[in-house]
Scaffold this motif. Structure first.
Motif, PDB file in Angstrom:
ATOM      1  N   LEU A  45       0.848  -1.103  -0.016  1.00  0.00           N
ATOM      2  CA  LEU A  45      -0.065  -0.042  -0.177  1.00  0.00           C
ATOM      3  C   LEU A  45       1.080   1.220   0.300  1.00  0.00           C
ATOM      4  O   LEU A  45       0.502   2.103  -0.789  1.00  0.00           O
ATOM      5  CB  LEU A  45      -1.019   0.025   1.205  1.00  0.00           C
ATOM      6  CG  LEU A  45      -2.518  -0.844   0.917  1.00  0.00           C
ATOM      7  CD1 LEU A  45      -3.125  -0.765   2.115  1.00  0.00           C
ATOM      8  CD2 LEU A  45      -2.923  -0.038  -0.372  1.00  0.00           C
ATOM      9  N   PRO A  46       1.934   1.271   0.641  1.00  0.00           N
ATOM     10  CA  PRO A  46       2.641   2.657   0.652  1.00  0.00           C
ATOM     11  C   PRO A  46       3.217   2.785  -0.541  1.00  0.00           C
ATOM     12  O   PRO A  46       3.331   4.075  -1.013  1.00  0.00           O
ATOM     13  CB  PRO A  46       3.794   2.363   1.743  1.00  0.00           C
ATOM     14  CG  PRO A  46       3.110   1.379   2.764  1.00  0.00           C
ATOM     15  CD  PRO A  46       2.269   0.648   1.782  1.00  0.00           C
ATOM     16  N   GLN A  47       3.618   2.036  -1.349  1.00  0.00           N
ATOM     17  CA  GLN A  47       4.074   1.975  -2.864  1.00  0.00           C
ATOM     18  C   GLN A  47       3.203   2.620  -3.709  1.00  0.00           C
ATOM     19  O   GLN A  47       3.433   3.533  -4.564  1.00  0.00           O
ATOM     20  CB  GLN A  47       4.648   0.763  -3.204  1.00  0.00           C
ATOM     21  CG  GLN A  47       5.809   0.077  -2.653  1.00  0.00           C
ATOM     22  CD  GLN A  47       5.915  -1.352  -2.865  1.00  0.00           C
ATOM     23  OE1 GLN A  47       5.314  -1.768  -3.869  1.00  0.00           O
ATOM     24  NE2 GLN A  47       7.115  -2.081  -2.448  1.00  0.00           N
ATOM     25  N   VAL A  48       1.757   2.417  -3.230  1.00  0.00           N
ATOM     26  CA  VAL A  48       0.860   3.163  -4.279  1.00  0.00           C
ATOM     27  C   VAL A  48       0.179   4.374  -3.567  1.00  0.00           C
ATOM     28  O   VAL A  48      -0.777   4.715  -3.997  1.00  0.00           O
ATOM     29  CB  VAL A  48      -0.137   2.171  -4.599  1.00  0.00           C
ATOM     30  CG1 VAL A  48       0.582   1.235  -5.663  1.00  0.00           C
ATOM     31  CG2 VAL A  48      -0.962   1.488  -3.596  1.00  0.00           C
ATOM     32  N   GLY A  49       0.693   4.806  -2.329  1.00  0.00           N
ATOM     33  CA  GLY A  49       0.504   5.943  -1.747  1.00  0.00           C
ATOM     34  C   GLY A  49      -0.790   5.704  -1.004  1.00  0.00           C
ATOM     35  O   GLY A  49      -1.420   6.617  -0.500  1.00  0.00           O
TER      36      GLY A  49
END
Lengths: 373, 283
Positions: A45-49
């Motif tokens: 999730l952090p990779q896609v904001g």
């Protein structure tokens, strides 16, 4: 995720399927056999904001995703039976206040702590009516890693379209099983967004349903002065504790699903056209049944498999369609069996298993051999 | 004929009413209840802070104070019992630009919702918690709760309460909460100023307000009339910002130590730490 082929478990497919569907908020609490969903979400999730948070328990997790959904996010959580038991009160809140969320339940042996690492299908009825009250919910249950990925899109789309929690069922077998899967290109699918108000703030009643019985959903912070309450409420969202308001609201909450059920239904019919006997099976258990049906056909038995992919609302018209005997093979002591009995014309037999393992194809074949002519 | 010039009080009243769902009045609270005083103080502090009401979200749980969300004319949520804080957490974490306030009672926040309180405080979410403590479960008829003083009489402690109450400011401080205050409904201006300050602070902020419930608590504890309870608050409260944990403890009809017990700035919030994490993940 780049389009192409991957080797994933069911749990990873849930997480990736959710992100593919547009999910950008996850709140959860670890529990076997769903923990890998949280782990994958924490990584991806952090990779896609997106936002990932590990909460203090399952109750906090579901409360957080309901809040996040009002804030405008596609939000989900994942757990197993014990966690669902804790979440049920707030599933009722999401039903009553019409909040799109996806709740994944990787079913394990139960009751209670049961068999944490082993398969079961004991939560069908819990998925339907685990929270108090009379309501309709949507529930899907895939039988392969590929279908898990694909169905996550349906889960989010249905949650958004009908403003309802979707209970996404998985089982311990499927959660931990690895298979080859194909991820299609990002723009090859339709992603549904919840209906937004068309009227400006002040004119839009928060729970004023359209013809499809679904009210548009305003977002926090846009000036609509939303009020949502788990109390029985009127179109303004204000508590109205009368039998009339209860009748109006609860009837609509049920009807908004029933009215659209045929569009929600997904069913696999395998070799059923000329069948004398049909086995009803779901999830990973259906894989053993498919093998058994093929084996039975080789022996001249006209057997078929009917696999509800949509568990709730139950696709009963598919049961009514065939005037045959049914065998319901499920990893519990009879749940979907009772629903099939409600709609079948002929004999319905239960082939139960208490959990821990799936039916073997031989067990199913043994039951089918009585139909040898 | 010229219109009479409005007084400051009239203007303030109008502004307060804009922030209330006046079409829902009369409210459910009993005559003499202190929750309205707290709500009024909150709204006045909010007006003074000149913040955008469209970005304000009020989340309540269940109970008498839990009904507050139903009367504020902003985005407002009346959730399940004990779950206001995690619900608010989801809103704040999803949209950090929103101004999220949890307005709930002692039973909701510290008994059934206690686990959420301690964990949200530990993570330091950027949420203001207005905790109205009336020593009892009012909505259900006056049972004892997690803040009922030892010895107090309630419907479930007919021989006096054997239980020990939470020391809420001490609990909050132990969790590293950056802003911790306690007032009573008698301290109207101090409460308003404190809320005003807290609205400008970041992180998890907890304001406990000791409030009167004459209807189901006071009348079983020799304070039948709302004024008796206010008189008790007036006579027995002492301001002491540097109070020790022992001094903050509440006893049956004993002293009430009030004040701003902690006001520390610069502790990163969960939302800020996550922003940093996002930058690392997207490198």
């Amino acid at each position: 995720m780049k389009p192409g082929y991957y080797f994933w478990s069911g749990d990873i497919a849930v997480a990736e399927g959710a992100i593919f569907a547009g999910c950008r908020f996850y709140a959860g609490y670890p529990i076997t056999p769903s923990s890998e969903i949280a782990e994958r979400m924490a990584l991806r999730l952090p990779q896609v904001g997106g936002k990932f948070i590990e909460m203090e328990d399952e109750i906090g997790s579901i409360a957080a995703i309901i809040g996040a959904s009002w804030a405008g996010e596609k939000a989900m959580t994942a757990t197993s039976g014990p966690g669902i038991s804790l979440m049920n009160e707030n599933i009722g809140l999401a039903v009553m206040t019409e909040v799109p969320i996806v709740v994944v339940n990787a079913m394990r042996g139960a009751p209670s702590t049961g068999l944490p690492t082993l398969v079961s299908q004991g939560d069908f009825m819990q998925a339907r009516w685990g929270s108090h009250g009379s309501y309709e919910i949507i529930s899907y249950y895939p039988d392969s890693v590929q279908e898990t990925f694909d169905l996550m899109l349906d889960a989010f789309n249905s949650a958004e379209r009908y403003r309802v929690p979707v209970m996404f069922l998985l089982d311990a077998m499927l959660a931990h099983m690895y298979e080859k899967i194909y991820v299609p290109p990002e723009d090859s699918v339709e992603r549904v967004e919840r209906k937004r108000p068309t009227k400006p703030p002040g004119e839009q009643l928060i729970y004023e349903a359209d013809e499809d019985l679904i009210p548009p959903m305003p977002r926090i912070g846009d000036g609509y002065k939303i009020h949502a309450s788990g109390l029985t409420h009127n179109e303004k969202g204000y508590p109205e504790l009368t039998p009339q308001a209860q009748e109006r609201l609860v009837r609509r909450l049920n009807e908004k699903i029933r009215k659209h059920q045929e569009k929600i239904w997904k069913v696999e019919e395998y070799r059923t056209e000329d069948a004398d006997v049909i086995v009803v099976a779901m999830g990973s258990n259906a894989r053993a049944v498919r093998t058994a049906v093929d084996a039975a056909r080789n022996e001249g038995i006209k057997a078929g498999l009917l696999r509800p992919i949509t568990i709730w609302p139950f696709p009963y018209k598919y049961i009514e369609k065939y005037s045959v005997d049914y065998i319901v093979a499920e990893i519990n002591y009879g749940q979907i069996y009772h629903v099939v009995r409600e709609y079948a014309d002929n004999k319905v037999e239960l082939l139960p298993k208490m959990g821990g393992e799936l039916h073997t194809p031989q067990e199913i074949l043994h039951a089918l051999r009585r139909y040898k002519k | 004929m010229s219109e009479k010039k409005k007084t400051t009080m009239e203007i303030l009243r109008e502004k307060v009413e804009e922030l209330l769902r006046t079409d829902r009045l009369p409210h459910v609270w009993c005559p003499g209840c202190g929750i309205g005083i707290v709500l009024n103080a909150f709204l006045r502090a909010f007006i003074r802070a000149k913040m955008d009401p469209n970005k304000l979200v009020v989340v309540s749980g269940i109970g008498c104070t839990g009904r507050t969300a139903g009367y504020v004319n902003v985005d407002s949520f009346h959730t399940t019992h004990g779950r206001a804080i995690p619900f608010a957490t989801g809103i704040k974490f999803a949209r950090p630009e929103l101004n999220v306030v949890v307005f709930s009672g002692d039973g909701d926040l510290f008994a059934i919702g206690g686990n959420h309180f301690i964990n949200a405080a530990r993570r330091n979410h950027d949420i203001l918690v207005i905790a109205v403590n009336n020593f009892t479960y009012g909505m259900t008829g006056g049972q004892h709760g997690p803040t009922t003083p030892t010895g107090a009489y309630t419907t479930t402690t007919p021989y006096g309460n054997p239980d020990r109450p939470f020391n809420i400011p001490h609990l909050a401080i132990s969790l590293g909460v950056p802003y911790v205050a306690r007032w009573t409904t008698y301290h109207l201006m101090q409460l308003q100023n404190s809320i005003y300050t807290a609205l400008h602070r970041k992180g998890f902020r907890v304001i406990e307000i000791i409030s009167q419930c004459p209807t189901v608590y006071g009348r079983r504890n020799e304070m039948k009339n709302p004024l008796d309870m206010m008189e008790y608050f007036r006579k027995f409260s002492i301001r002491k910002d540097d109070a020790t944990a022992e001094e903050m403890e509440l006893t049956y009809n004993g002293k009430i130590v009030v004040g701003v017990f902690r006001d520390v700035q610069g502790i990163p919030t969960y939302e800020e730490r996550y922003e940093e994490l996002l930058r690392r993940a997207q490198k």
